[in-house]
Design a protein around this motif. Structure first.
Motif: not given
Length: 281
Positions: A57-75
């Motif tokens: 299920d591509e939607a499920l695989l996308r959710d798994i991938t997005e959950a694990m990618t780090t989203n750390e940023s700042s100005f």
């Protein structure tokens, strides 16, 4: 978590995002994938793993991938790259591009857009000098959620307090309840799109400046080499690449060379810092 389930998830994530997870990171996998399991009405990670094995299920695989990618940023994260950009890189490339008056900038793995908007703020300060120029900022991220956040330009109080000078907050943002939105003018200076760094970069076009900071640290060496050499193909000889403070091209690719005297800055060999600018930052 069962070893076979960890191995399956880690293989999946490496294939889809380049992320390399060792078994000592099992706790990280568990903490980030449990919300995905709950979202899909599953009892736990064993059921999630079983579902991945039996149903692509591509939607499920996308959710798994997005959950694990780090989203750390700042100005203005790590400030020095932005000082280099304003005082060295931009003036040098403006001189080199004086005929076509066009510069393209790529913020790769842009997370929620702070890096791209930090650049937009710096460019807006030089608006008079840049009159008649076409400066394009393109931000990309593997996460559809992060791309939408970037497009909205809406940030929490905590996010605008991290690295953003108060005068820039007052000048470029409007308060909306307990959040802040960056001005429409700056939102129009940057475009954002979903993109996987492991994909075909040719569709993005050529870039004069590439920010790919704090991304390669999550990849193994063959993947780092693949990504850097793909980026090199999208840059002119005097284009510049920014990497994070803990990242290097040494031992990974010979396409990029460190820019003399400028830590974290690389080029294909054609970018030379004028002697008068070397002590600028």
């Amino acid at each position: 978590m069962r070893v076979e389930d960890f191995d399956m998830f880690s293989t999946l994530l490496k294939q889809r995002s380049g992320l390399v997870l060792t078994r000592d990171k099992a706790y990280l996998l568990e903490s980030r994938l449990m919300p995905v399991a709950r979202k899909w009405n599953m009892k736990g990670l064993e059921e999630l793993a079983s579902t991945v094995r039996t149903r692509k299920d591509e939607a499920l695989l996308r959710d798994i991938t997005e959950a694990m990618t780090t989203n750390e940023s700042s100005f203005f994260r790590d400030q020095k790259p932005f000082d280099q950009f304003k005082q060295i890189v931009l003036p040098k490339l403006m001189e080199a591009r004086s005929a076509k008056r066009s510069i393209r900038i790529w913020s790769a793995a842009c997370s929620s857009g702070q890096e791209a908007y930090s650049l937009a703020m710096l460019l807006s300060e030089d608006a008079a000098k840049l009159a008649g120029w076409r400066i394009e900022i393109v931000g990309t991220d593997i996460s559809a959620e992060m791309v939408e956040r970037s497009k909205s330009g809406i940030y929490t109080q905590f996010e605008v307090q991290r690295g953003l000078p108060i005068q820039m907050l007052v000048k470029h943002f409007k308060q909306q309840g307990d959040k802040w939105q960056i001005s429409q003018q700056l939102r129009q200076m940057a475009s954002f799109r979903e993109f996987n760094l492991l994909g075909d970069l040719s569709g993005l076009g050529q870039f004069d400046i590439v920010f790919c900071r704090n991304v390669l640290i999550y990849f193994d060496q063959p993947t780092k080499t693949k990504v850097l050499e793909a980026i090199a193909r999208q840059m002119p000889q005097d284009g510049v690449l920014y990497l994070g403070g803990a990242e290097t091209v040494l031992g990974i690719t010979d396409r990029f060379k460190p820019v003399e005297g400028q830590r974290g800055l690389y080029s294909l060999g054609g970018f030379q810092v004028p002697s008068g600018l070397r002590a600028a930052v």
